[in-house]
Design a protein around this motif. Structure first.
Motif, PDB file in Angstrom:
ATOM      1  N   SER A 249       0.925  -2.301   6.274  1.00  0.00           N
ATOM      2  CA  SER A 249       0.747  -2.454   4.823  1.00  0.00           C
ATOM      3  C   SER A 249       0.734  -3.920   4.400  1.00  0.00           C
ATOM      4  O   SER A 249      -0.084  -4.338   3.585  1.00  0.00           O
TER       5      SER A 249
ATOM      6  N   THR B  51      -5.121   3.705   3.622  1.00  0.00           N
ATOM      7  CA  THR B  51      -4.244   4.241   2.564  1.00  0.00           C
ATOM      8  C   THR B  51      -3.869   3.135   1.571  1.00  0.00           C
ATOM      9  O   THR B  51      -2.717   2.972   1.197  1.00  0.00           O
TER      10      THR B  51
ATOM     11  N   TYR C 173      -6.791   5.330  -3.594  1.00  0.00           N
ATOM     12  CA  TYR C 173      -7.108   4.645  -2.329  1.00  0.00           C
ATOM     13  C   TYR C 173      -8.458   3.939  -2.411  1.00  0.00           C
ATOM     14  O   TYR C 173      -9.506   4.557  -2.635  1.00  0.00           O
TER      15      TYR C 173
ATOM     16  N   SER D  40       4.249  -2.544   0.588  1.00  0.00           N
ATOM     17  CA  SER D  40       3.628  -1.321   0.067  1.00  0.00           C
ATOM     18  C   SER D  40       4.000  -1.121  -1.400  1.00  0.00           C
ATOM     19  O   SER D  40       5.039  -1.607  -1.864  1.00  0.00           O
TER      20      SER D  40
HETATM   21  N1  GLU Z   1      -0.831   3.454  -0.824  1.00  0.00           N
HETATM   22  C1  GLU Z   1       0.332   2.665  -0.759  1.00  0.00           C
HETATM   23  C2  GLU Z   1       0.022   1.199  -0.519  1.00  0.00           C
HETATM   24  O1  GLU Z   1      -1.066   0.819  -0.404  1.00  0.00           O
HETATM   25  C3  GLU Z   1       1.286   3.165   0.309  1.00  0.00           C
HETATM   26  C4  GLU Z   1       0.691   3.433   1.632  1.00  0.00           C
HETATM   27  C5  GLU Z   1       0.629   2.227   2.532  1.00  0.00           C
HETATM   28  O2  GLU Z   1       1.588   1.438   2.537  1.00  0.00           O
HETATM   29  O3  GLU Z   1      -0.361   2.122   3.242  1.00  0.00           O
HETATM   30  O4  GLU Z   1       0.884   0.385  -0.474  1.00  0.00           O
END
Ligand code: GLU
Length: 290
Positions: A100, A118, A235, A167
């Motif tokens: 992240s 993500t 996302y 994150s």
């Molecule tokens: N979607 C969130 C983020 O971008 C949590 C998932 C992740 O850490 O990849 O921080």
């Protein structure tokens, strides 16, 4: 189409301006002085080499999971759709594991061309990178042992909650749930191992990520996702901040994938295997790439 037009335009301009506005020797993005030259150093131009490097997660089952040298999951399928739309064959894709916290620096430094990991679109990140998408909307939730009394973020006071540095879920716990004892790792699988070992009381991140861990065979019957999402995590597909042309192209590719069924297939081949129906890719919500 766009690349053809660009090539023609640049070719014509080169005659007049000796290539000054078309990249030439100064096409490296890191200088930051050529933000308005569309695509000359962005992913569209890079894709014409037949190669692209994608930053993806490696330890998130159903989304981005590395097994040997193979990566699989919904994000991986989305990345393949983007690559194909940009004219890059699967054999031209290099997968690079990101966590992240290093997604923005990897994009800024050119260690990856595109991130599909993500990756929540938000204003803070938009200062540093550009986003196509969103291609999925997740929400922050909690993973707890099946017999846990934790019923939502309000019951986290005094509890050890694990998340990942850099994150959005970790940030939200720090700012909105100050009584929780936040423990940070660099990846969620380490949090899940800590949960299994009883070192933490809960893991927090996006519901769809947590569902992937809960469904893993080795944790069968051990964990539950609380199921009350307390944020919205759209996302996005990350790329260099000044790559507006690349971002628009990616959004066009997503539109086509929604229309021709390839988005649905990406879901059904991965996360959809759990029985969860494919979400609607709402193309009216795609970013404006600015
Ligand atoms: N979607 C969130 C983020 O971008 C949590 C998932 C992740 O850490 O990849 O921080």
């Amino acid at each position: 189409m766009r690349i053809t037009r660009l090539a023609v335009t640049c070719g014509a301009m080169a005659l007049v301006l000796a290539g000054a506005a078309c990249g030439g020797s100064n096409s490296n993005n890191s200088g930051g002085s050529s933000g308005s030259s569309p695509g000359t150093s962005g992913v569209v131009a890079k894709a014409s080499s037949g190669k692209l490097t994608f930053g993806v997660k490696a330890d998130q089952p159903g989304l981005g999971l590395q097994t040997g040298s193979t990566y699989s999951g919904f994000d991986i399928e989305i990345a393949k759709i983007i690559a194909k739309g940009l004219g890059v064959p699967e054999s031209g894709i290099t997968w690079k594991t990101t966590v992240s916290a290093n997604r923005e620096p990897y994009i800024q430094q050119g260690q990856v061309d595109i991130v599909v990991a993500t990756y929540t679109i938000n204003d803070e990140r938009k200062q540093k990178v550009n986003f196509g998408g969103p291609y999925y909307i997740a929400g922050q939730d909690l993973l707890v042992p099946v017999n846990s009394t934790i019923t939502g973020p309000e019951s986290l006071a005094g509890k050890k909650v694990c998340s990942v540095s850099g994150s959005t879920p970790a940030k939200r716990i720090k700012s909105d749930y100050k009584d929780a004892q936040l423990q940070l790792f660099d990846s969620y699988s380490k949090c899940v191992t800590a949960l299994a070992g009883g070192q933490v009381d809960a893991v927090t991140t996006d519901d769809i990520i947590l569902a992937g861990y809960a469904a893993q065979e080795q944790y069968a019957g051990k964990f539950k996702v609380v199921g009350k999402p307390f944020s919205t995590e759209p996302y996005g597909i990350g790329l260099k901040k000044d790559d507006t042309a690349g971002c628009n192209k990616i959004n066009d590719i997503l539109k086509a994938a929604a229309a021709d069924g390839s988005y649905k297939k990406a879901w059904e081949d991965t996360l959809g295997k759990s029985g969860k129906p494919a979400p609607e890719l709402d193309t009216s919500k795609l970013t404006n790439c600015s």
